[in-house]
Motif scaffolding. Structure first.
Motif, mmCIF file in Angstrom:
data_model
loop_
_atom_site.group_PDB
_atom_site.id
_atom_site.type_symbol
_atom_site.label_atom_id
_atom_site.label_comp_id
_atom_site.label_asym_id
_atom_site.label_seq_id
_atom_site.Cartn_x
_atom_site.Cartn_y
_atom_site.Cartn_z
ATOM 1 N N ILE A 1 -58.438 -13.445 159.643
ATOM 2 C CA ILE A 1 -58.422 -11.979 159.552
ATOM 3 C C ILE A 1 -57.073 -11.546 158.980
ATOM 4 N N ARG A 2 -57.104 -10.528 158.153
ATOM 5 C CA ARG A 2 -55.842 -9.986 157.608
ATOM 6 C C ARG A 2 -55.521 -8.634 158.235
ATOM 7 N N ALA A 3 -54.232 -8.430 158.448
ATOM 8 C CA ALA A 3 -53.765 -7.126 158.940
ATOM 9 C C ALA A 3 -52.390 -6.872 158.330
ATOM 10 N N LEU A 4 -51.814 -5.752 158.705
ATOM 11 C CA LEU A 4 -50.519 -5.387 158.136
ATOM 12 C C LEU A 4 -49.399 -5.750 159.124
ATOM 13 N N TYR A 5 -48.578 -6.699 158.748
ATOM 14 C CA TYR A 5 -47.392 -7.016 159.556
ATOM 15 C C TYR A 5 -46.294 -6.024 159.175
ATOM 16 N N TYR A 6 -45.519 -5.598 160.138
ATOM 17 C CA TYR A 6 -44.404 -4.716 159.781
ATOM 18 C C TYR A 6 -43.141 -5.102 160.551
ATOM 19 N N ASN A 7 -42.037 -4.784 159.929
ATOM 20 C CA ASN A 7 -40.731 -5.009 160.542
ATOM 21 C C ASN A 7 -40.396 -3.740 161.324
ATOM 22 N N LYS A 8 -40.585 -3.812 162.623
ATOM 23 C CA LYS A 8 -40.430 -2.602 163.457
ATOM 24 C C LYS A 8 -38.985 -2.100 163.423
ATOM 25 N N THR A 9 -38.061 -3.054 163.402
ATOM 26 C CA THR A 9 -36.640 -2.680 163.387
ATOM 27 C C THR A 9 -36.319 -1.845 162.147
ATOM 28 N N LEU A 10 -36.859 -2.265 161.021
ATOM 29 C CA LEU A 10 -36.615 -1.538 159.773
ATOM 30 C C LEU A 10 -37.233 -0.138 159.837
ATOM 31 N N LEU A 11 -38.458 -0.067 160.337
ATOM 32 C CA LEU A 11 -39.109 1.246 160.433
ATOM 33 C C LEU A 11 -38.319 2.161 161.374
ATOM 34 N N ASP A 12 -37.848 1.594 162.489
ATOM 35 C CA ASP A 12 -37.053 2.390 163.445
ATOM 36 C C ASP A 12 -35.793 2.930 162.783
ATOM 37 N N GLN A 13 -35.160 2.056 161.991
ATOM 38 C CA GLN A 13 -33.927 2.474 161.316
ATOM 39 C C GLN A 13 -34.165 3.717 160.451
#
Lengths: 457, 325
Positions: free
Chosen positions: A154-166
């Protein structure tokens, strides 16, 4: 002269001993019981997955007094030709595992048996109720089972939470939010000079985005290819908009840069020890990457280095699109025509997928990091314990149960279907100024012709 | 000897010794060739018996040629690759051989260095080139930057350097600082030149075989080094150049392993690395269209035979065979 003779004798003796030991060893590991029927099983797993497969085979053989599975790893891309030759030569294996979209081709050519020829009607009905819909789609040609899916990708979207928080951003729930994230973090190519983009679509993933946008690539009722339908065009246009924004050449160059990462490192992971951002802020990938994230975080912890936090979310849909949607593929078992022990093959399939004993399947899935094909296996204690250790994996397992996960249509000619769609998406993304319609229409026409030919054979 | 018959036992022994080869030749070459020719008129998927479809496979090839899809695209790609890589490898091979035949210090080392890439397995070399051609960190772009060439996309760009599209782009925008000239096929040509060492070894052997007296005669006539190269070395090398030209042409059309690795078996990007060999392989073993693939193989064989024949026909005008007294 004497010395030479002694040396030769020693060499001969050593070879003899080595051969005897090797032969004995091989007899021990592959020794079928005198009273049990042998089930010859071809698979393609290598590396650390091979050990998991060997363990399943071992556990099955231990549990049996009727059948004995002998697994043969058949790596390489020519499994299809080897299987065909074995079937036409009258000496096929009893069971094969595969992950390419070949089920319909093999079924049409009579290389494999319908599962109904080895399973009872009751068992087939049970599969219908028991399996995830996505797994059923991977197992069927038309309305008949020709394979049995034993693991989902299955594919999903991985994200860098730290970057988004910044940047004060939340993980995307809609396509618009994803675009906004990309816009905020990497408004243009110059902003990517630091070596990372917020997000870049991959042309091979039109298969996923097409479904997310609400499209379907094929209508099984009419047999019409729908690669140039509205939602697929919209998805392609959206993917190409990123090439337009950053420049197609820049995107192409950056994408190829991913290949230079050692050992196909997950590009979401920072490569510099003092960095918290990898090549992407968000990236679409499969569940197997959760292992990479865990390994990375453990490594950073051991080195007392700060590690970014990561998260996973479903592919965000546009208005009118499908939620929790995407492209699914996976492994499936098939029983070749002329198999000498189809009953044994079916017994092993049931053992592997956990139709009768979900705990056994849970053990396999947890060891291999594979998504089970049934909610019943997911709910076992063993698998739940695995999900506690690897919570991101749980997101993928949730998506596996979604009715909006679709594979490449199970039709004869599916391999060409897949290639041609990917190639069209690449073209659209390479030339974002060109209209998408004609590119997809041309692909549509080619695929339709190929399907007609494949169906007419 | 003529007209004298060998004793039957010796004739039988002769046939017996030849038999393994004859069996191999018939079973592994003659039979597959004719079987493939037969299949080219059939629909055949390797499992079910071939079904006669007349010339429809050839009709499809012709239609592909017109639309530049499938076989048409593969043929164009192959022609591009062959027409660039073969002459370039001959030119580079001869130049290197001439340079390496000069009495230099460390000549053996230079010769080894030139030959070394040829002994590296194609798989390893292809992986290595994936790194060398990386647009961001590859050495090729780094070296090009020394002469002011902007970073190229190489394997991620379908558009080749020599194309109407590129010409149009140059005409419209000129050579701007970010211009991407080279594409995946150019990368493949570059890779092929890397293995030119094989040819160089043959040229070197041929150069060392050129009689010194010819050079001495040329020197007595006041010939410059350039004239000696043009009027002595090249004519004397022409049979070898001819041989390498024919072999290089055949080899270029058969190129498979490298494109399979570079494009992950798909001919990507956008089919630009789909040479006939890969298209044939995918048709036969992925799409299970053995009949169509056989038609392609037969056309490829005829095309190669005609090209070789053409080379042989033209050879009388430029190949000089040394007359031995």
């Amino acid at each position: 002269m004497n010395g030479l003779r002694i040396l030769t004798s020693w060499l001969a003796l050593t070879c003899l001993v080595a051969l005897t030991v090797a032969g004995w060893q091989s007899r021990i590991t592959n020794r079928p019981s005198q009273t049990r029927q042998e089930v010859l099983f071809w698979h393609f797993w290598g590396g650390r997955d091979r050990a998991v497969v060997d363990d399943v085979v071992h556990r099955f053989n231990e549990s049996q007094d009727q059948f004995h599975v002998r697994a043969i790893a058949m790596p390489g891309n020519n499994l299809q030709a080897k299987l065909f030759l074995s079937v036409t030569g009258g000496d096929p294996p009893d069971l094969v595992n595969q992950d390419d979209p070949v089920l319909a081709d093999w079924a049409k050519r009579g290389v494999i048996q319908p599962i109904a020829s080895v399973a009872t009607r009751g068992q087939i009905n049970r599969l219908d109720d028991w399996m995830f819909e996505s797994a059923r789609r991977l197992s069927k040609v038309g309305s008949d089972y020709y394979g049995v899916c034993n693991g989902l990708d299955i594919r999903a979207l991985y994200y860098n939470k730290t970057l988004l928080d910044q940047h004060g951003l939340e993980p995307p729930g809609t396509l618009e939010q994803l675009d906004r994230i990309a816009d905020r973090i990497t408004p243009d190519a110059a902003a990517a000079s630091g070596g990372h983009y917020a997000y870049l679509p991959d042309s091979r993933r039109l298969w996923a985005w097409g479904y997310v946008f609400g499209g379907r690539f094929y209508d099984p009722q009419t047999g019409q290819v729908e690669v140039d339908s509205g939602p697929i065009q919209e998805a392609t246009r959206w993917m190409a908009s990123y090439s337009q924004r950053y420049g197609a050449d820049n995107v192409a160059a950056f994408r190829q840069g991913d290949q230079s990462l050692p050992g196909k490192t997950f590009p979401l992971l920072p490569t510099e020890s003092d960095s918290l951002v990898g090549r992407y802020g968000l990236i679409m990938d499969g569940q197997w990457r959760t292992r990479d994230l865990l390994d990375f975080q453990n490594e950073r912890r051991q080195l007392s280095l700060p590690s970014p936090e990561f998260g996973v979310c479903p592919l965000p849909p546009p208005p009118g699109g499908r939620s929790r949607a995407g492209w699914v593929n996976g492994n499936f078992f098939v029983v070749p025509t002329g198999a000498k022990c189809p009953e044994g093959a079916w017994e092993f399939i049931q053992f592997w997928i956990g139709l009768e004993h979900p705990e056994a399947a849970a053990q396999t899935c947890a060891a291999g990091g594979w998504i089970p094909v049934s909610q019943q296996v997911v709910e076992t204690t063993e698998f739940q314990a695995y999900l506690v250790q690897n919570p991101l994996f749980g997101q993928f397992v949730n998506l596996a149960g979604s009715p909006n996960q679709f594979p490449v249509p199970s039709v004869p000619g599916a391999a060409m279907f897949k290639r041609t769609v990917e190639s069209a998406a690449y073209q659209a993304m390479s030339y974002p100024d060109r209209p998408v319609g004609p590119i997809l229409r041309q692909a549509n026409q080619r695929i339709q012709q190929q399907l007609q030919r494949a169906g007419a054979e | 000897m003529s007209g004298k018959r060998l004793p039957p036992t010796e004739t039988a022994a002769g046939w017996l010794f030849c038999l393994p080869w004859i069996i191999g030749f018939l079973a592994l070459f003659v039979w597959p060739f004719f079987a493939s020719a037969w299949w080219s008129f059939c629909q055949y998927d390797m499992v079910n018996p071939p079904r006669w479809v007349g010339g429809s496979n050839y009709g499809r090839l012709a239609s592909d040629l017109v639309t530049q899809q499938g076989f048409g695209q593969a043929l164009t790609n192959t022609l591009y690759y062959s027409l660039l890589s073969v002459p370039l490898s001959v030119i580079l091979g001869v130049l290197l051989a001439v340079l390496l035949s000069a009495p230099l210090r460390g000549q053996a080392i230079y010769r080894t260095l030139v030959f070394l890439p040829s002994v590296i397995p194609v798989v390893a070399a292809s992986i290595l080139w994936l790194w060398l051609l990386n647009p961001e960190s590859g050495m090729v772009n780094y070296l090009l930057s020394w002469v002011g060439v902007p970073p190229q996309n190489w394997l991620n760009q379908a558009r080749p350097a020599i194309s109407m599209e590129t010409m149009e782009m140059i005409r419209q925008g000129g050579m701007v600082s970010s211009f991407k000239l080279f594409g995946s096929k150019d990368a493949l040509v570059l890779m092929s030149l890397w293995g030119v060492g094989n040819f160089v070894v043959i040229y070197l052997a041929a150069i060392s075989d050129i009689p010194r007296s010819l050079y001495e005669a040329a020197e007595m006539d006041g010939a410059s080094p350039g004239r000696k190269l043009l009027h002595v070395t090249l004519p004397m090398l022409s049979p070898i150049i001819f041989f390498n030209l024919v072999m290089g042409l055949i080899r270029s059309v058969q190129t498979f392993t490298s494109i399979y690795i570079l494009s992950e078996g798909t001919g990507a990007p956008a089919g630009s690395l789909k040479l006939i060999s890969l298209e044939l392989f995918l048709s036969a073993f992925s799409d299970l269209e053995m009949g169509y693939a056989s038609a392609m193989a037969l056309l490829l064989f005829i095309g190669l035979a005609l090209a070789t024949l053409l080379l042989f026909r033209t050879s009388r005008y430029w190949v000089h065979y040394r007359m031995v007294a």
